[in-house]
Design a protein around this motif. Structure first.
Motif, short mmCIF file in Angstrom:
data_model
loop_
_atom_site.label_atom_id
_atom_site.label_comp_id
_atom_site.label_asym_id
_atom_site.label_seq_id
_atom_site.Cartn_x
_atom_site.Cartn_y
_atom_site.Cartn_z
N GLY A 48 0.78 -1.22 0.00
CA GLY A 48 0.00 0.00 0.00
C GLY A 48 0.81 1.27 0.00
N CYS A 49 2.14 1.17 -0.04
CA CYS A 49 2.97 2.38 -0.06
C CYS A 49 2.78 3.11 -1.39
CB CYS A 49 4.44 1.98 0.11
SG CYS A 49 5.58 3.38 0.10
N PRO A 50 2.49 4.40 -1.39
CA PRO A 50 2.31 5.13 -2.64
C PRO A 50 3.53 4.99 -3.54
CG PRO A 50 1.64 6.48 -0.78
CD PRO A 50 2.30 5.27 -0.21
N LYS A 51 3.29 4.80 -4.83
CA LYS A 51 4.40 4.52 -5.74
C LYS A 51 5.38 5.68 -5.81
CE LYS A 51 1.88 5.95 -9.91
NZ LYS A 51 1.38 5.51 -11.23
N GLU A 52 4.90 6.91 -5.54
CA GLU A 52 5.79 8.07 -5.63
C GLU A 52 6.89 8.07 -4.57
OE1 GLU A 52 2.54 8.23 -5.22
OE2 GLU A 52 1.62 9.25 -6.94
N VAL A 53 6.71 7.31 -3.51
CA VAL A 53 7.68 7.34 -2.40
C VAL A 53 8.25 5.97 -2.06
CG1 VAL A 53 6.68 9.42 -1.36
CG2 VAL A 53 5.79 7.17 -0.72
N ARG A 54 8.01 4.98 -2.91
CA ARG A 54 8.50 3.63 -2.60
C ARG A 54 10.02 3.59 -2.46
NH1 ARG A 54 4.71 0.67 -7.07
NH2 ARG A 54 2.79 0.61 -5.85
N GLY A 55 10.71 4.32 -3.30
CA GLY A 55 12.17 4.32 -3.24
C GLY A 55 12.68 4.87 -1.93
N ARG A 56 12.12 6.00 -1.49
CA ARG A 56 12.59 6.60 -0.25
C ARG A 56 12.21 5.77 0.97
NH1 ARG A 56 10.38 12.43 -1.74
NH2 ARG A 56 9.35 11.10 -3.28
N VAL A 57 11.02 5.17 0.94
CA VAL A 57 10.63 4.30 2.05
C VAL A 57 11.51 3.06 2.08
CG1 VAL A 57 8.78 2.84 2.95
CG2 VAL A 57 8.25 5.13 2.15
N GLY A 58 11.78 2.47 0.91
CA GLY A 58 12.64 1.29 0.86
C GLY A 58 14.06 1.60 1.33
N ALA A 59 14.59 2.75 0.90
CA ALA A 59 15.93 3.14 1.33
C ALA A 59 15.96 3.41 2.83
CB ALA A 59 16.40 4.37 0.55
N ALA A 60 14.92 4.05 3.36
CA ALA A 60 14.85 4.33 4.80
C ALA A 60 14.77 3.02 5.58
CB ALA A 60 13.65 5.21 5.11
N TYR A 61 14.03 2.06 5.06
CA TYR A 61 13.93 0.75 5.70
C TYR A 61 15.30 0.08 5.76
CZ TYR A 61 12.80 -4.27 5.93
OH TYR A 61 12.75 -5.60 6.26
N GLY A 62 16.01 0.07 4.64
CA GLY A 62 17.34 -0.54 4.61
C GLY A 62 18.31 0.17 5.54
N ALA A 63 18.29 1.50 5.53
CA ALA A 63 19.20 2.26 6.39
C ALA A 63 18.89 2.03 7.87
CB ALA A 63 19.09 3.76 6.06
N THR A 64 17.61 1.90 8.19
CA THR A 64 17.23 1.66 9.58
C THR A 64 17.77 0.33 10.08
OG1 THR A 64 15.21 2.99 9.38
CG2 THR A 64 15.27 1.36 11.15
N LEU A 65 17.59 -0.72 9.28
CA LEU A 65 18.07 -2.04 9.70
C LEU A 65 19.59 -2.09 9.74
CD1 LEU A 65 15.65 -4.58 7.98
CD2 LEU A 65 15.49 -3.49 10.22
N GLN A 66 20.26 -1.50 8.75
CA GLN A 66 21.72 -1.51 8.76
C GLN A 66 22.28 -0.71 9.93
OE1 GLN A 66 22.56 -0.21 4.70
NE2 GLN A 66 23.13 -2.29 4.16
N SER A 67 21.62 0.38 10.29
CA SER A 67 22.06 1.14 11.45
C SER A 67 21.91 0.33 12.73
CB SER A 67 21.24 2.44 11.57
OG SER A 67 21.44 3.27 10.45
N SER A 68 20.83 -0.45 12.82
CA SER A 68 20.64 -1.31 13.99
C SER A 68 21.75 -2.35 14.08
CB SER A 68 19.28 -2.01 13.91
OG SER A 68 18.23 -1.07 13.82
N VAL A 69 22.11 -2.93 12.94
CA VAL A 69 23.20 -3.90 12.91
C VAL A 69 24.51 -3.24 13.35
CG1 VAL A 69 24.62 -5.35 11.41
CG2 VAL A 69 22.13 -5.33 11.14
N ALA A 70 24.77 -2.05 12.83
CA ALA A 70 26.01 -1.34 13.18
C ALA A 70 26.07 -1.04 14.68
CB ALA A 70 26.12 -0.05 12.38
N VAL A 71 24.94 -0.64 15.26
CA VAL A 71 24.90 -0.37 16.70
C VAL A 71 25.20 -1.65 17.48
CG1 VAL A 71 23.36 0.21 18.63
CG2 VAL A 71 23.34 1.60 16.56
N GLY A 72 24.63 -2.75 17.05
CA GLY A 72 24.89 -4.02 17.72
C GLY A 72 26.35 -4.43 17.63
N PHE A 73 26.94 -4.27 16.45
CA PHE A 73 28.36 -4.59 16.29
C PHE A 73 29.22 -3.73 17.20
CE2 PHE A 73 28.01 -6.23 11.63
CZ PHE A 73 27.37 -7.37 12.11
N ALA A 74 28.88 -2.43 17.28
CA ALA A 74 29.67 -1.53 18.13
C ALA A 74 29.54 -1.91 19.60
CB ALA A 74 29.21 -0.09 17.90
N CYS A 75 28.32 -2.24 20.05
CA CYS A 75 28.12 -2.62 21.46
C CYS A 75 28.86 -3.91 21.78
CB CYS A 75 26.63 -2.79 21.74
SG CYS A 75 25.69 -1.25 21.73
N ALA A 76 28.92 -4.84 20.83
CA ALA A 76 29.61 -6.10 21.07
C ALA A 76 31.09 -5.88 21.31
CB ALA A 76 29.42 -7.04 19.88
#
Length: 434
Positions: A351-379
């Motif tokens: 249901g994501c509007p087609k005009e913003v799918r790219g930005r939502v997808g990129a934000a999703y990827g950046a959010t998960l990768q940032s979470s991974v990076a935080v976990g790696f740093a804490c470890a």
């Protein structure tokens, strides 16, 4: 979609292309790391290569989203695959020094992040129905995870017979093969758009995901910030994503500490390798679980529930380090990990509007990768001798956060529709309240 048959063929072709390109991504990463270790003998170079492959998806999320939204995602994907093919072929010939090896990984990491965003944007374009998106995302997840298994094995075989140069040359070939599928996908995407334009009306535009307009400032401006604003809109969406961010960071801590825990388990490093292989098998098998009754549950509920199961698997590993039990925990954890990825991706993009799918997808990827990076740093703050305690803490945090998120998601999904705090573009009947 003009008919179900082309859509199914498009899905199979896309999955085959993704499998091959994922193999290529893994071949590139492993082969370049091996070359970095061989040619420089410096752990710092290999570490810099790994970071170079991760950072672009976070740092360039805004630019990636704008590119995918401004141009046709199939055209962008074709250009990315062509560039990956060229870079891999060039790297096979000239990438020897530390700087070139890191720069090569940096470019491939950036292009890989663009490709992943394109795939996320293409799925709802080819398959407007939410149920179809869930099935296709499941196939894509299985293909991607199979690529993660096949890639390193292929590198070992190729490197043994022809060195990293042969591995990178074959890597270029995988991207060329994936590129050959893009024109066919483009034709079916155009057919899907024409069919959607004929049949979608204003009343069901949000369900079809083709004609729902985003606010003007979100359609025309902003990059990562606009994508994050859309991604985190709605109370349940925020609960779901916050839960996943916490669980991903916690389990990333565990991933770093597991090699240090290997000496404490029966079988040592051999058992550790078997555990990783078992998790990979679970990653391949897990997406098939969404085809049963699990696939008819709200995707937000399933995603956070699966995150709790991942945490439980690690928690069991720390509490009872007995190989048969650990193997069962890793198999279930790998399957849950894949189910989480499939349902969360569908939850975000349906249901994501087609005009913003790219930005939502990129934000999703950046959010998960940032979470991974935080976990790696804490470890990195955990002493090696405390590995087991770190695994217990990471698994426990993930299990508790996932369980709490599951209870909240269940309550929101069972609430009357009028009481749900969900933005119209993201609402769809089959999910209850995404």
């Amino acid at each position: 979609m003009t008919s179900p048959r082309p859509g199914g063929a498009a899905a199979l072709l896309a999955v085959a292309a993704l499998l091959v390109s994922t193999v290529g991504d893994e071949v590139a990463m492993v082969a370049l790391a091996l070359r970095g270790a061989d040619r420089t003998g410096l752990t710092s170079v290999v570490s810099a290569q790994m970071l170079a492959g991760l950072v672009p998806g976070i740092a360039l999320g805004g630019l990636i989203g704008r590119i995918v939204d401004r141009f046709r995602p199939d055209a962008v994907l074709g250009a990315v695959l062509a560039l990956e093919c060229l870079i891999a072929a060039t790297a096979a010939a000239i990438a020897d020094g530390a700087v070139l090896l890191v720069v090569t990984m940096l470019f491939l990491g950036a292009l890989g992040a663009v490709a992943q965003t394109c795939v996320m944007a293409l799925v709802p374009g080819l398959f407007p129905a939410a149920e179809a998106q869930l099935r296709v995302n499941g196939l894509i997840e299985s293909a991607r995870n199979a690529g993660y298994v096949i890639g390193p094995l292929l590198v070992g075989l190729l490197t043994a017979h022809g060195g990293t140069g042969l591995a990178l040359a074959v890597d270029a070939g995988t991207f060329a093969f994936a590129l050959s599928a893009v024109p066919v996908i483009s034709r079916w995407l155009a057919a899907a758009a024409r069919e959607g334009a004929r049949t979608a009306g204003a009343a069901d535009a949000s369900a079809a995901g083709t004609d729902e307009a985003a606010p003007e400032e979100q359609r025309t401006g902003g990059g990562l910030r606009a994508g994050l604003a859309l991604l985190w809109t709605g109370a349940q969406r925020r609960i779901t994503l916050a839960t996943i961010v916490i669980t991903v960071a916690a389990t990333s801590v565990v991933n770093v500490l597991l090699p240090f825990f290997a000496d404490e388990i029966p079988g040592g490093t051999a058992a550790y390798g078997t555990l990783l292989a078992t998790w990979s098998v679970g990653l391949v098998l897990g997406p098939f679980a969404v085809r049963g009754p699990l696939g008819r549950r709200p995707t937000a509920v399933v995603a956070v529930g699966a995150a709790a199961v991942v945490g439980l698997g690690y928690l069991v590993t720390g509490v009872y380090p007995v190989v048969p039990l650990m193997l069962a925990a890793f198999l279930c954890g790998g399957m849950a990990n894949a189910v989480q990825n499939v349902t969360l991706r569908t939850h975000v993009m349906a249901g994501c509007p087609k005009e913003v799918r790219g930005r939502v997808g990129a934000a999703y990827g950046a959010t998960l990768q940032s979470s991974v990076a935080v976990g790696f740093a804490c470890a990195g703050l955990v002493p090696a001798g405390w590995a087991r305690w770190g695994i217990l803490a990471g698994g426990g945090v993930a299990f508790l956060a996932g369980s709490f998120g599951w209870l909240r998601a269940r309550a929101a999904a069972d609430a009357p529709a009028a009481a749900r705090d969900v933005p119209a573009p993201a609402r769809r009947a089959s999910e209850g309240a995404p």
